[in-house]
Design an enzyme around this catalytic site. Sequence first.
Site, short mmCIF file in Angstrom:
data_model
loop_
_atom_site.label_atom_id
_atom_site.label_comp_id
_atom_site.label_asym_id
_atom_site.label_seq_id
_atom_site.Cartn_x
_atom_site.Cartn_y
_atom_site.Cartn_z
N LYS A 85 6.43 -1.94 2.21
CA LYS A 85 5.20 -1.37 2.76
C LYS A 85 4.03 -2.32 2.51
O LYS A 85 3.17 -2.09 1.64
CB LYS A 85 4.95 0.02 2.14
CG LYS A 85 4.01 0.89 2.97
CD LYS A 85 4.14 2.34 2.54
CE LYS A 85 3.07 3.23 3.14
NZ LYS A 85 3.06 3.30 4.59
N LEU A 123 10.76 1.05 7.75
CA LEU A 123 10.25 1.56 6.48
C LEU A 123 11.05 2.79 6.06
O LEU A 123 11.27 3.68 6.89
CB LEU A 123 8.77 1.93 6.62
CG LEU A 123 8.11 2.24 5.28
CD1 LEU A 123 7.78 0.94 4.54
CD2 LEU A 123 6.85 3.07 5.44
N GLU A 136 11.62 2.22 14.80
CA GLU A 136 10.71 3.27 14.33
C GLU A 136 9.44 3.22 15.17
O GLU A 136 9.31 2.40 16.07
CB GLU A 136 10.40 3.09 12.84
CG GLU A 136 9.78 1.74 12.50
CD GLU A 136 9.49 1.53 11.03
OE1 GLU A 136 9.35 2.52 10.28
OE2 GLU A 136 9.38 0.35 10.63
N TYR A 172 0.83 -1.20 0.00
CA TYR A 172 0.00 0.00 0.00
C TYR A 172 0.86 1.25 0.00
O TYR A 172 2.09 1.20 0.19
CB TYR A 172 -0.98 0.01 1.18
CG TYR A 172 -0.37 0.32 2.53
CD1 TYR A 172 0.48 -0.57 3.16
CD2 TYR A 172 -0.66 1.51 3.19
CE1 TYR A 172 1.03 -0.28 4.42
CE2 TYR A 172 -0.13 1.81 4.44
CZ TYR A 172 0.71 0.90 5.04
OH TYR A 172 1.25 1.20 6.27
N1 PMP Z 1 7.18 3.60 9.40
C1 PMP Z 1 6.06 2.84 9.34
C2 PMP Z 1 6.06 1.51 9.98
C3 PMP Z 1 4.91 3.34 8.68
O1 PMP Z 1 3.81 2.60 8.63
C4 PMP Z 1 4.95 4.64 8.11
C5 PMP Z 1 3.75 5.24 7.44
N2 PMP Z 1 3.08 4.37 6.62
C6 PMP Z 1 6.14 5.39 8.21
C7 PMP Z 1 7.23 4.82 8.85
C8 PMP Z 1 6.24 6.76 7.61
O2 PMP Z 1 6.37 6.70 6.23
P1 PMP Z 1 5.93 7.92 5.30
O3 PMP Z 1 6.68 9.11 5.78
O4 PMP Z 1 6.29 7.49 3.94
O5 PMP Z 1 4.45 8.07 5.50
#
Ligand code: PMP
Length: 284
Positions: A147, A204, A179, A32
Amino acid sequence: MRTVYVNGEYVPENEAKISVFDRGFTFADAIYEVTAVLRGKLVDIDLHLARLRRSLGELALDLPLSDEALLAIHRELITRNQLEEGLIYLQVSRGVEDRNFHFPPEGTPPTVVMYSQAKKVIDSTPAVNGISVISLPDLRWGRCDIKTTQLLYACLAKEQAKAQGADDAWLVREGQITEGTSNNAFIVTRDGAVVTRDLSHALLPGITRSVVNTLLSEHDLRLEERAWTLAEAEQATEAFITSSTSFVWPVISLNGQPIGDGKPGVLTQRLRQIYLDHALAVLK
Ligand code: PMP
Protein backbone atom coordinates in the site's frame (compact mmCIF):
# COMPACT_ATOMS: atom_id res chain seq x y z
CA MET A 1 -10.00 23.73 11.28
CA ARG A 2 -8.65 20.22 11.67
CA THR A 3 -5.90 19.17 14.00
CA VAL A 4 -3.42 16.86 12.28
CA TYR A 5 -0.57 14.74 13.59
CA VAL A 6 2.96 15.29 12.27
CA ASN A 7 5.99 13.55 13.77
CA GLY A 8 4.83 13.45 17.35
CA GLU A 9 2.91 16.73 17.42
CA TYR A 10 -0.72 17.70 17.08
CA VAL A 11 -0.96 20.93 15.09
CA PRO A 12 -3.61 22.92 13.23
CA GLU A 13 -3.63 21.74 9.60
CA ASN A 14 -2.41 25.11 8.28
CA GLU A 15 0.65 24.97 10.52
CA ALA A 16 1.69 21.41 9.67
CA LYS A 17 4.99 21.26 7.79
CA ILE A 18 6.81 18.61 5.75
CA SER A 19 10.25 19.09 4.20
CA VAL A 20 10.53 19.50 0.41
CA PHE A 21 13.21 16.79 0.73
CA ASP A 22 10.81 14.29 2.22
CA ARG A 23 11.12 11.01 0.31
CA GLY A 24 7.37 10.67 0.27
CA PHE A 25 7.31 13.87 -1.79
CA THR A 26 10.31 13.20 -4.05
CA PHE A 27 9.98 9.43 -4.66
CA ALA A 28 6.58 8.33 -3.29
CA ASP A 29 8.82 6.34 -0.92
CA ALA A 30 5.99 6.00 1.57
CA ILE A 31 3.18 3.74 2.63
CA TYR A 32 -0.25 4.55 3.97
CA GLU A 33 -3.37 3.17 5.62
CA VAL A 34 -6.96 4.35 5.71
CA THR A 35 -9.29 3.24 8.50
CA ALA A 36 -12.99 4.01 8.65
CA VAL A 37 -14.56 5.67 11.69
CA LEU A 38 -18.16 5.07 12.71
CA ARG A 39 -19.76 6.47 15.85
CA GLY A 40 -16.39 7.95 16.80
CA LYS A 41 -14.67 4.53 16.77
CA LEU A 42 -12.37 2.61 14.41
CA VAL A 43 -13.43 -0.23 12.11
CA ASP A 44 -11.08 -3.24 12.01
CA ILE A 45 -8.09 -1.20 13.19
CA ASP A 46 -6.16 -4.36 14.13
CA LEU A 47 -6.32 -5.61 10.53
CA HIS A 48 -5.19 -2.21 9.23
CA LEU A 49 -2.24 -2.11 11.63
CA ALA A 50 -1.27 -5.65 10.59
CA ARG A 51 -1.27 -4.64 6.91
CA LEU A 52 0.69 -1.49 7.80
CA ARG A 53 3.41 -3.70 9.35
CA ARG A 54 3.48 -5.82 6.21
CA SER A 55 3.82 -2.77 3.93
CA LEU A 56 6.62 -1.39 6.14
CA GLY A 57 8.39 -4.75 6.02
CA GLU A 58 8.17 -5.04 2.23
CA LEU A 59 9.85 -1.65 1.84
CA ALA A 60 12.32 -2.19 4.72
CA LEU A 61 10.92 0.91 6.38
CA ASP A 62 11.43 1.29 10.14
CA LEU A 63 8.66 2.77 12.23
CA PRO A 64 9.57 3.25 15.90
CA LEU A 65 5.94 3.37 17.07
CA SER A 66 4.10 0.43 18.60
CA ASP A 67 0.60 -0.59 17.54
CA GLU A 68 -0.62 0.74 20.89
CA ALA A 69 0.97 4.12 20.18
CA LEU A 70 -0.56 4.22 16.69
CA LEU A 71 -3.96 3.29 18.05
CA ALA A 72 -3.68 6.06 20.65
CA ILE A 73 -2.88 8.64 17.92
CA HIS A 74 -5.88 7.48 15.88
CA ARG A 75 -8.08 7.95 18.92
CA GLU A 76 -6.58 11.30 19.84
CA LEU A 77 -7.32 12.62 16.33
CA ILE A 78 -10.90 11.38 16.58
CA THR A 79 -11.30 13.18 19.91
CA ARG A 80 -9.56 16.42 18.93
CA ASN A 81 -11.56 16.65 15.70
CA GLN A 82 -14.82 15.41 17.21
CA LEU A 83 -15.03 12.91 14.38
CA GLU A 84 -18.21 10.86 14.36
CA GLU A 85 -18.02 9.32 10.89
CA GLY A 86 -15.29 9.37 8.29
CA LEU A 87 -11.74 8.12 8.12
CA ILE A 88 -8.28 8.38 9.59
CA TYR A 89 -5.42 8.55 7.10
CA LEU A 90 -1.91 7.47 8.14
CA GLN A 91 1.25 7.89 6.08
CA VAL A 92 4.83 6.87 6.81
CA SER A 93 7.67 7.93 4.53
CA ARG A 94 11.38 7.10 4.62
CA GLY A 95 12.09 10.53 6.08
CA VAL A 96 14.12 13.47 4.90
CA GLU A 97 17.45 13.62 3.08
CA ASP A 98 18.85 15.65 0.20
CA ARG A 99 17.52 14.01 -2.98
CA ASN A 100 19.41 10.76 -3.50
CA PHE A 101 18.11 7.47 -4.91
CA HIS A 102 19.87 5.43 -2.25
CA PHE A 103 18.17 5.05 1.10
CA PRO A 104 19.09 7.68 3.73
CA PRO A 105 21.59 6.64 6.42
CA GLU A 106 20.34 4.18 9.00
CA GLY A 107 18.68 5.97 11.89
CA THR A 108 17.06 8.63 9.69
CA PRO A 109 13.63 9.01 11.30
CA PRO A 110 10.59 8.25 9.15
CA THR A 111 8.02 10.97 8.61
CA VAL A 112 4.70 10.08 10.21
CA VAL A 113 1.58 12.00 9.27
CA MET A 114 -1.99 11.31 10.29
CA TYR A 115 -5.20 13.21 9.75
CA SER A 116 -8.95 12.76 9.83
CA GLN A 117 -11.57 13.35 7.14
CA ALA A 118 -15.25 13.71 8.01
CA LYS A 119 -17.35 11.76 5.53
CA LYS A 120 -20.66 9.94 5.36
CA VAL A 121 -19.81 6.27 5.14
CA ILE A 122 -23.08 4.57 6.07
CA ASP A 123 -25.61 6.80 4.29
CA SER A 124 -23.67 7.49 1.11
CA THR A 125 -25.42 8.04 -2.22
CA PRO A 126 -23.35 5.51 -4.25
CA ALA A 127 -24.18 2.84 -1.68
CA VAL A 128 -27.83 3.27 -2.59
CA ASN A 129 -27.65 4.09 -6.31
CA GLY A 130 -24.58 2.09 -7.29
CA ILE A 131 -21.71 3.27 -9.48
CA SER A 132 -20.70 2.93 -13.12
CA VAL A 133 -17.25 1.68 -14.11
CA ILE A 134 -15.21 1.53 -17.28
CA SER A 135 -12.33 -0.86 -17.93
CA LEU A 136 -8.80 0.42 -18.51
CA PRO A 137 -5.45 -1.29 -18.91
CA ASP A 138 -3.69 -1.86 -15.59
CA LEU A 139 -0.48 0.13 -16.13
CA ARG A 140 0.64 0.11 -12.47
CA TRP A 141 3.93 -1.29 -11.18
CA GLY A 142 4.43 -4.95 -10.25
CA ARG A 143 3.91 -4.70 -6.47
CA CYS A 144 0.34 -3.50 -6.14
CA ASP A 145 0.06 -5.64 -3.01
CA ILE A 146 2.04 -3.00 -1.08
CA LYS A 147 0.00 0.00 0.00
CA THR A 148 2.37 2.71 -1.24
CA THR A 149 1.48 6.34 -1.90
CA GLN A 150 2.52 5.87 -5.52
CA LEU A 151 -1.05 6.38 -6.75
CA LEU A 152 -0.51 8.34 -9.94
CA TYR A 153 -2.01 5.76 -12.27
CA ALA A 154 -5.03 5.37 -9.98
CA CYS A 155 -5.57 9.15 -10.26
CA LEU A 156 -5.17 9.11 -14.06
CA ALA A 157 -7.57 6.16 -14.39
CA LYS A 158 -10.18 7.75 -12.14
CA GLU A 159 -9.92 10.98 -14.12
CA GLN A 160 -10.34 9.08 -17.39
CA ALA A 161 -13.44 7.39 -15.97
CA LYS A 162 -14.82 10.81 -15.06
CA ALA A 163 -14.08 12.14 -18.56
CA GLN A 164 -16.18 9.28 -19.94
CA GLY A 165 -19.04 10.01 -17.54
CA ALA A 166 -18.30 7.02 -15.28
CA ASP A 167 -17.51 6.87 -11.57
CA ASP A 168 -14.50 4.60 -11.54
CA ALA A 169 -12.33 2.21 -13.52
CA TRP A 170 -11.63 -1.51 -13.28
CA LEU A 171 -8.08 -2.34 -14.24
CA VAL A 172 -7.30 -5.15 -16.68
CA ARG A 173 -3.99 -6.98 -16.88
CA GLU A 174 -3.47 -9.83 -19.36
CA GLY A 175 -7.18 -9.92 -20.10
CA GLN A 176 -8.18 -10.25 -16.48
CA ILE A 177 -9.52 -7.73 -13.98
CA THR A 178 -7.18 -7.12 -11.08
CA GLU A 179 -9.15 -4.56 -9.02
CA GLY A 180 -10.62 -1.05 -9.06
CA THR A 181 -8.46 2.09 -8.85
CA SER A 182 -8.96 2.26 -5.06
CA ASN A 183 -11.08 -0.78 -4.27
CA ASN A 184 -11.40 -4.50 -4.85
CA ALA A 185 -13.75 -5.74 -7.57
CA PHE A 186 -16.34 -8.51 -7.31
CA ILE A 187 -18.94 -10.06 -9.63
CA VAL A 188 -21.80 -12.48 -8.98
CA THR A 189 -22.19 -15.19 -11.60
CA ARG A 190 -25.45 -16.59 -12.99
CA ASP A 191 -25.11 -19.63 -10.73
CA GLY A 192 -24.77 -17.43 -7.65
CA ALA A 193 -21.03 -17.58 -6.98
CA VAL A 194 -19.28 -14.44 -5.75
CA VAL A 195 -16.01 -14.07 -7.67
CA THR A 196 -13.01 -11.90 -6.81
CA ARG A 197 -9.41 -12.03 -7.96
CA ASP A 198 -7.11 -14.25 -5.90
CA LEU A 199 -4.33 -12.43 -4.03
CA SER A 200 -0.94 -11.89 -5.68
CA HIS A 201 1.47 -9.02 -6.33
CA ALA A 202 -1.14 -7.71 -8.83
CA LEU A 203 -3.64 -6.33 -6.32
CA LEU A 204 -3.99 -4.89 -2.85
CA PRO A 205 -5.08 -7.33 -0.15
CA GLY A 206 -8.03 -5.15 0.82
CA ILE A 207 -9.13 -5.35 4.44
CA THR A 208 -12.78 -5.04 3.40
CA ARG A 209 -12.23 -7.73 0.73
CA SER A 210 -10.88 -10.17 3.32
CA VAL A 211 -13.68 -9.44 5.80
CA VAL A 212 -16.35 -9.76 3.09
CA ASN A 213 -14.84 -13.08 2.02
CA THR A 214 -15.02 -14.37 5.60
CA LEU A 215 -18.60 -13.12 5.98
CA LEU A 216 -19.57 -14.87 2.74
CA SER A 217 -18.46 -18.22 4.06
CA GLU A 218 -20.10 -17.57 7.44
CA HIS A 219 -23.38 -17.05 5.59
CA ASP A 220 -22.96 -20.13 3.41
CA LEU A 221 -22.53 -18.03 0.28
CA ARG A 222 -20.22 -19.36 -2.41
CA LEU A 223 -16.93 -17.53 -2.94
CA GLU A 224 -14.50 -18.14 -5.80
CA GLU A 225 -11.10 -16.43 -5.52
CA ARG A 226 -9.72 -16.63 -9.05
CA ALA A 227 -8.94 -14.65 -12.18
CA TRP A 228 -11.93 -13.46 -14.23
CA THR A 229 -12.28 -11.67 -17.54
CA LEU A 230 -14.21 -8.68 -18.82
CA ALA A 231 -16.37 -11.07 -20.85
CA GLU A 232 -17.36 -12.85 -17.64
CA ALA A 233 -18.11 -9.52 -15.97
CA GLU A 234 -20.39 -8.57 -18.85
CA GLN A 235 -22.42 -11.74 -18.17
CA ALA A 236 -22.55 -11.20 -14.39
CA THR A 237 -25.89 -10.77 -12.65
CA GLU A 238 -24.42 -8.37 -10.07
CA ALA A 239 -21.17 -6.59 -9.36
CA PHE A 240 -19.74 -4.58 -6.48
CA ILE A 241 -16.61 -3.03 -5.05
CA THR A 242 -15.20 -3.03 -1.53
CA SER A 243 -12.98 -0.59 0.34
CA SER A 244 -12.64 0.93 3.79
CA THR A 245 -14.31 4.16 2.74
CA SER A 246 -17.13 2.67 0.65
CA PHE A 247 -17.57 -0.68 2.47
CA VAL A 248 -19.67 -2.36 -0.27
CA TRP A 249 -20.92 -0.34 -3.26
CA PRO A 250 -22.98 -1.86 -6.06
CA VAL A 251 -21.61 -1.56 -9.61
CA ILE A 252 -24.50 -1.18 -12.02
CA SER A 253 -22.78 -0.69 -15.36
CA LEU A 254 -19.57 -1.64 -17.09
CA ASN A 255 -18.32 0.23 -20.17
CA GLY A 256 -21.77 1.76 -20.63
CA GLN A 257 -23.61 -1.60 -20.55
CA PRO A 258 -25.87 -2.48 -17.60
CA ILE A 259 -24.80 -5.29 -15.29
CA GLY A 260 -27.76 -7.59 -14.64
CA ASP A 261 -30.84 -5.38 -14.69
CA GLY A 262 -28.75 -2.24 -14.20
CA LYS A 263 -29.83 -1.82 -10.58
CA PRO A 264 -27.98 -2.58 -7.32
CA GLY A 265 -28.10 -6.35 -6.89
CA VAL A 266 -30.04 -8.11 -4.16
CA LEU A 267 -27.06 -10.13 -2.95
CA THR A 268 -24.87 -6.99 -3.05
CA GLN A 269 -27.34 -5.07 -0.87
CA ARG A 270 -27.53 -7.98 1.54
CA LEU A 271 -23.74 -8.15 1.72
CA ARG A 272 -23.51 -4.43 2.43
CA GLN A 273 -25.89 -4.91 5.36
CA ILE A 274 -23.96 -7.92 6.62
CA TYR A 275 -20.76 -5.91 6.35
CA LEU A 276 -22.29 -2.93 8.20
CA ASP A 277 -23.41 -5.20 11.02
CA HIS A 278 -19.86 -6.55 11.23
CA ALA A 279 -18.32 -3.04 11.18
CA LEU A 280 -20.57 -1.83 14.00
CA ALA A 281 -19.78 -4.94 16.03
CA VAL A 282 -15.97 -4.59 15.84
CA LEU A 283 -15.66 -0.85 16.62
CA LYS A 284 -12.67 -0.07 18.79
N1 PMP B 1 -7.36 -1.78 -3.93
C1 PMP B 1 -6.73 -0.58 -4.01
C2 PMP B 1 -5.86 -0.31 -5.17
C3 PMP B 1 -6.94 0.39 -3.00
O1 PMP B 1 -6.33 1.57 -3.09
C4 PMP B 1 -7.82 0.09 -1.93
C5 PMP B 1 -8.11 1.10 -0.86
N2 PMP B 1 -7.00 1.78 -0.41
C6 PMP B 1 -8.44 -1.17 -1.89
C7 PMP B 1 -8.18 -2.08 -2.91
C8 PMP B 1 -9.37 -1.54 -0.77
O2 PMP B 1 -8.66 -1.84 0.39
P1 PMP B 1 -9.33 -1.69 1.83
O3 PMP B 1 -10.55 -2.54 1.82
O4 PMP B 1 -8.29 -2.17 2.76
O5 PMP B 1 -9.65 -0.24 2.00
